[in-house]
Design an enzyme around this catalytic site. Structure first.
Site, mmCIF file in Angstrom:
data_model
loop_
_atom_site.group_PDB
_atom_site.id
_atom_site.type_symbol
_atom_site.label_atom_id
_atom_site.label_comp_id
_atom_site.label_asym_id
_atom_site.label_seq_id
_atom_site.Cartn_x
_atom_site.Cartn_y
_atom_site.Cartn_z
ATOM 1 N N LYS A 156 0.816 -1.211 0.000
ATOM 2 C CA LYS A 156 0.000 0.000 0.000
ATOM 3 C C LYS A 156 0.846 1.257 0.000
ATOM 4 O O LYS A 156 0.442 2.287 -0.538
ATOM 5 C CB LYS A 156 -0.939 -0.004 1.215
ATOM 6 C CG LYS A 156 -2.047 -1.025 1.067
ATOM 7 C CD LYS A 156 -3.170 -0.782 2.043
ATOM 8 C CE LYS A 156 -4.237 -1.849 1.850
ATOM 9 N NZ LYS A 156 -5.336 -1.699 2.801
ATOM 10 N N LYS A 182 -3.114 0.840 8.794
ATOM 11 C CA LYS A 182 -3.446 -0.065 7.686
ATOM 12 C C LYS A 182 -2.305 -1.037 7.424
ATOM 13 O O LYS A 182 -1.133 -0.661 7.512
ATOM 14 C CB LYS A 182 -3.660 0.740 6.396
ATOM 15 C CG LYS A 182 -4.924 1.551 6.381
ATOM 16 C CD LYS A 182 -4.980 2.295 5.082
ATOM 17 C CE LYS A 182 -6.393 2.634 4.692
ATOM 18 N NZ LYS A 182 -6.393 3.220 3.331
ATOM 19 N N GLU A 186 -2.595 6.631 8.221
ATOM 20 C CA GLU A 186 -3.224 7.523 7.257
ATOM 21 C C GLU A 186 -4.261 8.369 7.981
ATOM 22 O O GLU A 186 -4.946 7.866 8.885
ATOM 23 C CB GLU A 186 -3.927 6.670 6.183
ATOM 24 C CG GLU A 186 -3.826 7.220 4.787
ATOM 25 C CD GLU A 186 -4.423 6.247 3.768
ATOM 26 O OE1 GLU A 186 -3.676 5.771 2.907
ATOM 27 O OE2 GLU A 186 -5.637 5.951 3.862
ATOM 28 N N PHE A 214 -7.665 9.857 8.886
ATOM 29 C CA PHE A 214 -8.980 9.235 8.756
ATOM 30 C C PHE A 214 -9.950 10.267 8.200
ATOM 31 O O PHE A 214 -10.137 11.333 8.793
ATOM 32 C CB PHE A 214 -9.438 8.740 10.136
ATOM 33 C CG PHE A 214 -10.806 8.114 10.117
ATOM 34 C CD1 PHE A 214 -11.035 6.923 9.451
ATOM 35 C CD2 PHE A 214 -11.872 8.717 10.778
ATOM 36 C CE1 PHE A 214 -12.287 6.339 9.439
ATOM 37 C CE2 PHE A 214 -13.135 8.137 10.761
ATOM 38 C CZ PHE A 214 -13.341 6.940 10.091
ATOM 39 N N HIS A 240 -17.422 5.058 0.176
ATOM 40 C CA HIS A 240 -16.385 4.219 -0.423
ATOM 41 C C HIS A 240 -16.822 3.957 -1.864
ATOM 42 O O HIS A 240 -17.819 3.277 -2.105
ATOM 43 C CB HIS A 240 -16.272 2.918 0.377
ATOM 44 C CG HIS A 240 -15.295 1.941 -0.187
ATOM 45 N ND1 HIS A 240 -14.236 1.447 0.527
ATOM 46 C CD2 HIS A 240 -15.220 1.374 -1.398
ATOM 47 C CE1 HIS A 240 -13.546 0.611 -0.228
ATOM 48 N NE2 HIS A 240 -14.136 0.546 -1.399
ATOM 49 N N GLU A 293 -9.716 1.877 -5.472
ATOM 50 C CA GLU A 293 -10.647 2.287 -4.426
ATOM 51 C C GLU A 293 -10.395 3.740 -4.026
ATOM 52 O O GLU A 293 -9.243 4.154 -3.833
ATOM 53 C CB GLU A 293 -10.512 1.378 -3.201
ATOM 54 C CG GLU A 293 -10.840 -0.083 -3.508
ATOM 55 C CD GLU A 293 -11.049 -0.920 -2.255
ATOM 56 O OE1 GLU A 293 -11.788 -1.893 -2.329
ATOM 57 O OE2 GLU A 293 -10.458 -0.574 -1.194
ATOM 58 N N ASN A 345 -6.812 -2.814 -5.807
ATOM 59 C CA ASN A 345 -6.916 -4.264 -5.643
ATOM 60 C C ASN A 345 -6.553 -4.916 -6.960
ATOM 61 O O ASN A 345 -7.278 -4.786 -7.948
ATOM 62 C CB ASN A 345 -8.320 -4.665 -5.213
ATOM 63 C CG ASN A 345 -8.677 -4.065 -3.861
ATOM 64 O OD1 ASN A 345 -9.702 -3.448 -3.704
ATOM 65 N ND2 ASN A 345 -7.795 -4.201 -2.892
ATOM 66 N N ARG A 380 -6.748 -7.612 -8.563
ATOM 67 C CA ARG A 380 -7.431 -8.904 -8.724
ATOM 68 C C ARG A 380 -8.888 -8.653 -9.059
ATOM 69 O O ARG A 380 -9.347 -7.516 -9.065
ATOM 70 C CB ARG A 380 -7.361 -9.676 -7.410
ATOM 71 C CG ARG A 380 -7.920 -8.850 -6.257
ATOM 72 C CD ARG A 380 -8.220 -9.630 -5.018
ATOM 73 N NE ARG A 380 -8.317 -8.774 -3.852
ATOM 74 C CZ ARG A 380 -9.402 -8.127 -3.448
ATOM 75 N NH1 ARG A 380 -10.518 -8.219 -4.142
ATOM 76 N NH2 ARG A 380 -9.391 -7.360 -2.381
#
Lengths: 504, 175, 504, 175
Positions: free
Chosen positions: A116, A156, A198, A200, A206, A273, A288, A290
């Site tokens: 990340k 995270k 990170e 918040f 989302h 995302e 992501n 995948r």
């Protein structure tokens, strides 16, 4: 196209990929653990190889044995699904070394986006907005980094995904404990305990963008999915289009996602995302590398089969369409039916499914990994099935989702079906105005006996539930317990029931 | 057959009469007083009340409790006998009430990853007592009732089977 | 939109219409016969009224009682489905008299198109090509009319539909017998024994056009369905687009269908059936003034919900789109799963369904009227469920259909599933080159043990079938019948099996 | 347990051994000789042969016959005992062979609408004998074997139940 593909997963996603193989005329083979010998994905595949014991590390996570299985069954390519080995760059590279096509991005892009911290850097370079944050922190330097960012903040997992190893910290006092928890969860889930911090973003939605790239360097996006209905960073319901996105914002976020994928040398399916704050600003969250659990939402609004497209691209075919040719229409909603009890803090449930009857009919699809009689074991994640509905507009899709939930029969194991019944019948979901706090803010009231629409319907059906329970008691005690009544007589209910032998 | 059933804390009297073999029964309720018809079906019963017919899945997860599912709704019913003074309350885990004590058991195999409270500590209903990890998820196990933690069997890191005792909450007036 | 609608039917089509009601926020109520008290459509509706005994004439065909039921439950409109009262103009008129909206065409248009002889006239006036034929004939004048037309010819019921009361006559000698049979079948099915004669078109395809009209006089068509795979005029498989239709021919047939509907003052959903001869000439066959069994095929290629559209139009709403806005894409195939044994001359089967598990996943829909435990009674037609698949092209749809058939579990009652397994796996269906003689010409070979693809797959699975049968025998005889074998020993099979108590 | 099963006219020897309670059994076949594993499942069994596992629905429609359904295919198996000289042939209706005679019964309730042949007439296997109407469809009932119609019970227009005798076909050499 490949002649034979190994589906290196289990449950609903293995079934989904097996179906895509069949539709392409590809022979699907799969793997299973000793606990999964009799599971649906094994029954639907042409062959299945038992790779090890019930524990994931012995079976679905055992890369070398998975590759051995692929070779033993003559598969030319391997589709990892999601979870397990799906975002393991080393595994993807190992597949290539052993002559297997890995259906996913190139190992290098996967490693970069899987970390990340590195993903953040790539986003910054591609001009994609990010939330301020730290590099990798451990116990020692976490306090200093946290002070620089300010509270509340998020811990995270660098290797993370699906909310594993993630913690919200609202004050400095709980930083150390949360850090340890996040690290241990990350270690357990990914074998990698590295975490970073990170800022918040309060009350965000989302929203994620589906991207697809081919070997020729073409990258397109297929619009967004709104995944704001989640609990502890586990998504529960996803929809497209997002009720909060204008066509302009969609184009802007889509462009940003495509730039990021291009910058990362990305290929095949991926998801970027974003957090969307109440003022309409978006921030890169993670990519992501995948297929996502919620990919069917995009399939239903785009008319594309994303798994078939993944296989085509892995086999060297071009995308076959350009961004202007992507046509998104209607609305789609996905419900994740998991073995968790929404009335008991979403505690996971295990056991044998007594009856499973999925919903059906126009605009309803159900991707399930279970059938009547399937065993839900504690070894794997609790996702049982996904109900995905589509319609010309969000309101039709919502009504269809509610119809589908009410039609579904799932007994023997507690599930999130009653959660969706109440969410979909409630006014807040209807309005489209909510953020990622939806579940924590609204579920306590929705889930209570005194809630709105859904609970009223429940109360109305209560006499029928009582009758069913009474009939079942009667059956279990045997018909000799019956009190004969003269024909035509009314029920005489006098006082407390007699004590009878119980066989519940 | 006559029985008392508890639903959401309320007591209901029911009476069941066989109709056509074992496959169809008539059920009388106190209120509305009308007869309902139940027919055996795979996984449960179909129930008719007037002109409405629904499919009801019926299962048991624990002794003395029936779980009925109709049209996306879940009903947990306790049978009259064995439920002293009414139905049991549901806690976060598997809470079994016996003479005022609440036993909290593991919902499934897993392990305790953190103890939030210790034996002897006073808790309010809903307070987190420990964090239990199962199926790769960590879940806080809460106190089902207010009282005192009387018997903390859980230790951090030890693998446990489903149904094992984690801790007991005793009412304050007893402790 | 209506608040409450009576679904005046049973089985899969009642379930289909109930789902459309739910998606529109309309309360669906239904009717049932005494034999159908526990059937799926009753379980899914908000209320159901028992209109009479098992025989259709006492229940589903008893118009006055059906209207009484609608009024008793407070329905404002009535959807007749197909069959039963769906094409009964008198019943539609009676609904209007008693203040119920009938979801269908105006009674006058229904009467005209329901009478095949009058329908022919309307077609001729609208400039739509028809096959030469006679007016209504009876025993006396049939011979003369037949001589004028020539053999082979068809006898058709004037009130007919679905092949009831239809007979092919190849020579004058069998005319009288066939005429009597057709008349008695027509009398039994429709209460109307009138028949007429028509030239028999050899080796045609059966291609029909879906039309829709609204109160404002707008009429559109939604492309064609190819229904050439049929047996004794009962459709078994339908698809869209037709493999035999060019875009030009589609436009030409579509225009003809729209002209016919306009000429008949048609409104709501209707289907214009054509015969397409091997030279690409088409002839008007009949117009079905109702929703067709195979309507989902059109839903999947047009993206429209035809039942919802029917309800909207019945409620006075406009179509909402014009012909150029109709967009057809991809391919769809429907399989009619009926309780008929394809290996025994399609003899109907009755009994209790032991297990029904429909197929699912991307591009697959199943409209079923049954669940595990449902009883298939001899009182009604044997259609159990429809599997409808779609894909970007015919070949993907075909593979999906095969995948769906192989996934479906349907035991306890013989069905047409094995028929479709073999048809879909065979080369003739693949080629798209066949006509209405497909079943009579190809099924004898496809259905035999020595057939192509499908039968080879069957032979390969035979050892597993033997093992399942052996396990079942063992279970039924009780485990005490087990011969203990020392661990590690190989099976010793010596001579003929001993005589054991049988409990099959 | 050892048995003989007939499938499509061929004889197969099978042996069954319990593995894990009643839920899992091993089945030995003569050929290929390998063991197959069968696990009880709702509606039938799942069967594993090597790396392949399939779902097999198993039902009986009549005594002595098992119907197995796998992946869209249907298998009708006759058990060894009771099947004299091999499995029975299937006719259009319910044909029961007993000492060479074939009894043809109604497949379901309905009525005979036309008699094509009469008692005493000679028929070839597959010849239409009568037209039976059920579920609104007319179906021709054919002779399951060649022979002579020995006992015509059917009369035109009389309602009949399922399983009633329609007629018997006796082999020519006997008649």
């Amino acid at each position: 196209m490949f002649r034979r593909v190994l589906v290196a997963n289990r449950g609903e996603i293995a079934v989904r990929i097996i179906r895509a193989c069949r539709d392409l005329g590809v022979s699907p083979v799969t793997i299973h653990s000793a606990a999964d010998r009799d599971s649906l994905h094994v029954r639907l595949a042409d062959e299945s190889f038992e790779v090890g014991g019930a524990a994931s590390r012995d079976s679905y996570l055992n890369g070398e044995r998975v590759i051995d299985a692929a070779r033993a069954m003559g598969a030319e390519a391997l589709h990892p699904g999601y979870g397990f080995l799906a975002e393991n760059g080393e595994f993807a590279a190992r597949c290539a070394e052993r002559g297997l096509f890995f259906v996913g991005p190139p190992p290098e892009a996967m490693r970069r986006m899987g970390d990340k911290a590195a993903a953040r850097e790539t986003a910054v370079r591609a001009g994609v907005p990010v939330v301020e944050g730290s590099g990798i922190v451990s116990g020692k330097d976490a306090g200093r980094a946290a002070a620089g960012i300010g509270f509340p903040l998020l811990i995270k997992a660098a290797a993370g995904g699906g909310g594993m190893g993630m913690r919200l910290v609202r004050e400095a006092a709980s930083l150390a404990d949360s850090l340890r928890e996040a690290q241990s969860e990350a270690e357990a889930a990914f074998g990698d305990s590295r975490v970073f911090l990170e800022r918040f973003v309060e009350n965000p939605r989302h929203v994620e963008i589906q991207v697809f790239g081919d070997d020729r360097g073409s990258v397109v996006h297929l619009g967004e999915r709104d995944c704001s209905i989640q609990r502890r960073n586990q998504k529960l319901l996803e929809e497209s289009p997002s009720p909060a996105i204008s066509p302009e914002l969609r184009a802007e976020m889509g462009d940003a996602a495509v730039r990021l994928a291009e910058g990362a040398g990305y290929r095949n399916a991926g998801t970027v995302e974003f957090l969307l704050d109440p003022d309409g600003r978006f921030y890169f969250l993670e990519m992501n590398a995948r297929l996502q659990v919620e990919h069917p939402v995009t399939e239903l609004v785009s008319g594309l089969d994303l798994v078939a497209l993944q296989l085509r691209i892995a086999a060297g075919e071009p995308l076959g369409f350009t961004q202007p040719e992507v046509s998104l229409s209607g609305a789609a909603i996905e419900l994740r039916i998991t073995a968790e009890d929404p009335f008991a803090g979403f505690v996971p449930a295990t056991g044998r499914i007594r009856e499973f009857r999925p919903p059906d009919g126009p605009g309803v699809r159900c991707d399930a990994g279970i059938v009547s009689g399937s065993v839900v074991s504690p070894h794997y994640d609790p996702l049982l099935a996904k109900i995905i509905v589509s319609g010309p507009d969000r309101e039709t899709a919502r009504k269809r989702a509610l119809r589908a939930v009410r039609e579904t029969r799932l007994t023997g194991v507690a599930s999130t079906l009653p959660f969706f019944e109440r969410v979909l019948a409630g006014t807040v979901f209807c309005s489209g105005e909510f953020d990622t706090s939806f579940v924590s803010v609204h579920w306590p009231a929705l889930g209570s006996a005194e809630a709105d629409g859904g609970a009223a319907a429940r109360a109305e059906l209560a006499p029928l539930a009582l009758a069913a329970a009474a009939a079942e008691l009667w059956r279990r005690e045997g018909s000799n317990a019956t009190t004969p009544c003269p024909p035509g007589s009314r029920w005489r209910l006098t006082g407390i029931a007699e004590a009878h032998r119980e066989r519940l | 057959m006559r029985r008392v059933l508890f639903l959401d804390g309320k007591e209901h009297r029911v009476e069941v009469r066989a109709e056509a073999g074992d496959a169809t029964v008539k059920v009388g309720l106190e209120n509305p007083g009308d007869e309902l018809v139940a027919r055996a079906a795979p996984g449960g019963w179909t129930v008719t009340e007037g002109r409405r017919t629904v499919e009801a899945g019926v299962t048991s997860e624990r002794t003395g409790e029936l779980v009925v599912q109709i049209a996306g709704h879940t009903y947990r019913l306790q049978s009259g006998r064995g439920a002293v003074g009414g139905p049991r309350r549901r806690g976060a885990g598997t809470a079994g009430a016996a003479g005022g004590r609440s036993e909290v058991r593991t919902p499934m195999p897993g392990k305790v990853v953190r103890l939030v409270r210790e034996e002897g500590e006073q808790v309010a209903a809903g307070d987190g007592v420990l964090v239990f990890e199962a199926m790769k998820m960590q879940n806080e196990i809460r106190a089902p009732e207010s009282g005192v933690i009387a018997n903390m069997r859980a230790t951090r890191g030890t693998p446990m089977e489903g149904g094992e005792l984690l801790f007991v909450v005793e009412p304050l007036e007893i402790a």
